[in-house]
Design a protein around this motif. Structure first.
Motif, mmCIF file in Angstrom:
data_model
loop_
_atom_site.group_PDB
_atom_site.id
_atom_site.type_symbol
_atom_site.label_atom_id
_atom_site.label_comp_id
_atom_site.label_asym_id
_atom_site.label_seq_id
_atom_site.Cartn_x
_atom_site.Cartn_y
_atom_site.Cartn_z
ATOM 1 N N SER A 149 1.481 -2.147 -7.477
ATOM 2 C CA SER A 149 2.869 -1.731 -7.717
ATOM 3 C C SER A 149 3.797 -2.950 -7.740
ATOM 4 C CB SER A 149 3.333 -0.758 -6.639
ATOM 5 O OG SER A 149 2.541 0.402 -6.645
ATOM 6 N N ALA A 150 3.588 -3.860 -6.794
ATOM 7 C CA ALA A 150 4.419 -5.069 -6.756
ATOM 8 C C ALA A 150 4.172 -5.924 -7.991
ATOM 9 C CB ALA A 150 4.125 -5.865 -5.488
ATOM 10 N N TRP B 50 0.948 0.740 2.031
ATOM 11 C CA TRP B 50 1.497 0.472 0.693
ATOM 12 C C TRP B 50 2.722 -0.439 0.805
ATOM 13 C CZ3 TRP B 50 6.128 1.028 -1.786
ATOM 14 C CH2 TRP B 50 6.136 0.909 -3.182
ATOM 15 N N THR B 51 3.629 -0.113 1.724
ATOM 16 C CA THR B 51 4.854 -0.900 1.900
ATOM 17 C C THR B 51 4.539 -2.320 2.332
ATOM 18 O OG1 THR B 51 6.064 1.107 2.485
ATOM 19 C CG2 THR B 51 7.070 -0.994 3.107
ATOM 20 N N PHE C 217 2.970 -4.067 -0.703
ATOM 21 C CA PHE C 217 3.983 -4.240 -1.750
ATOM 22 C C PHE C 217 4.924 -5.386 -1.403
ATOM 23 C CE2 PHE C 217 8.119 -3.588 -3.638
ATOM 24 C CZ PHE C 217 7.823 -3.264 -4.957
ATOM 25 N N GLY D 169 -0.513 -0.822 -3.335
ATOM 26 C CA GLY D 169 0.714 -1.545 -3.002
ATOM 27 C C GLY D 169 0.843 -2.845 -3.766
ATOM 28 N N THR D 170 -0.255 -3.631 -3.819
ATOM 29 C CA THR D 170 -0.190 -4.900 -4.553
ATOM 30 C C THR D 170 -0.016 -4.650 -6.047
ATOM 31 O OG1 THR D 170 -2.610 -5.065 -4.736
ATOM 32 C CG2 THR D 170 -1.569 -6.174 -2.852
#
Length: 196
Positions: A46-47, A111-112, A115, A43-44
Motif C-alpha cells: 500500500s505504501a 498494516w499501519t 505502511f 502494508g508495504t
C-alpha cells in the motif's frame, strides 16, 4: 491511455534491481520475522502504491524534496526500531514469552506499522526518483504498473526469506540480527545526510 509492455518490463527491471539492496527490503525482512508476513506485505504494498502514484504524478519534482530531512527521519525511525529489537532481547525466557505475546498482531496494527515504515523511509529514494524519471519519458500508467510490481516483488521476497529464517533460527538471534540491521540502516541514513 494504452499500456506499453516495454515500459512495464523496463520499469520492473530497473526498480527491482534498485530495490534489492535497499534498506526497505531489510526492514520488510525484519518486520516479517515479528509480524504476520501477509499483513506486512499488504502494508508495504500500500505504501509503495502511494509512492508510485506520487512519483508518477509529480515526475521530477520529487527530486526537489530536502533529502537531508528524509534521511534524518529515516535514521530516527530505524534507530527506534533497533532499540525496540534490542530491548525485546534483554531478559529471561519468561520475559521473552511475555514479549512474544505483546508483539504487534492484528491486521490494522501490522498494516499501519508496515505502511508507515515504508511510507516515511521511501521519500526521495532512488526507486522513487527512477520511477519519476521513467514516468516523464514513458507512459505513466505502464511505468506505475512496472514499478509497483517490482516493489511488491522485492517486499514479498524479503518476507518469504524472513519467514524461512524465523522457522530455523531462535527468536533471540533473529532479534539481535534485526537490531543490528536496523542500527546499520539508521547509520546509513545519517551518512546519507552528509554524503547525499
Amino acid at each position: 491511455m494504452s499500456l506499453d509492455p516495454l515500459a512495464i518490463v523496463t520499469a520492473f527491471g530497473l526498480i527491482f534491481l534498485a530495490e534489492l539492496p535497499d534498506k526497505t527490503m531489510f526492514a520488510s525482512l525484519a518486520m516479517g520475522t515479528r509480524m504476520r508476513p501477509l499483513y506486512v506485505w499488504l502494508g508495504t504494498s500500500s505504501a509503495f502504491l502511494v509512492h508510485v502514484v506520487i512519483a508518477c504524478a509529480a515526475g521530477s519534482l520529487i527530486g526537489l524534496l530536502p533529502t537531508w530531512i528524509v534521511s534524518l527521519v529515516s535514521a530516527l525511525l530505524f534507530g527506534f526500531g533497533a532499540v525496540l529489537l534490542f530491548r525485546a532481547d534483554a531478559g529471561d525466557d519468561e520475559a521473552e514469552d511475555a514479549a512474544a505475546s505483546r508483539k504487534v498482531t492484528g491486521f490494522w496494527p501490522v498494516w499501519t506499522t508496515a505502511f508507515m515504515a515504508v511510507f516515511i523511509s521511501e521519500w526521495g529514494d532512488l526507486t522513487q526518483i527512477t520511477t519519476a524519471n521513467l514516468a516523464a519519458s514513458r507512459g505513466t500508467l505502464s511505468v506505475a504498473i512496472g514499478s509497483w510490481a517490482a516493489l511488491m516483488s522485492v517486499s514479498a521476497l524479503a518476507l518469504l526469506a524472513g519467514r524461512f529464517i524465523a522457522k530455523r533460527v531462535p527468536l533471540k538471534t533473529v532479534q539481535r540480527v534485526g537490531g543490528v540491521c536496523m542500527a546499520g540502516l539508521a547509520i546509513w541514513s545519517l551518512v546519507e545526510i552528509f554524503t547525499g
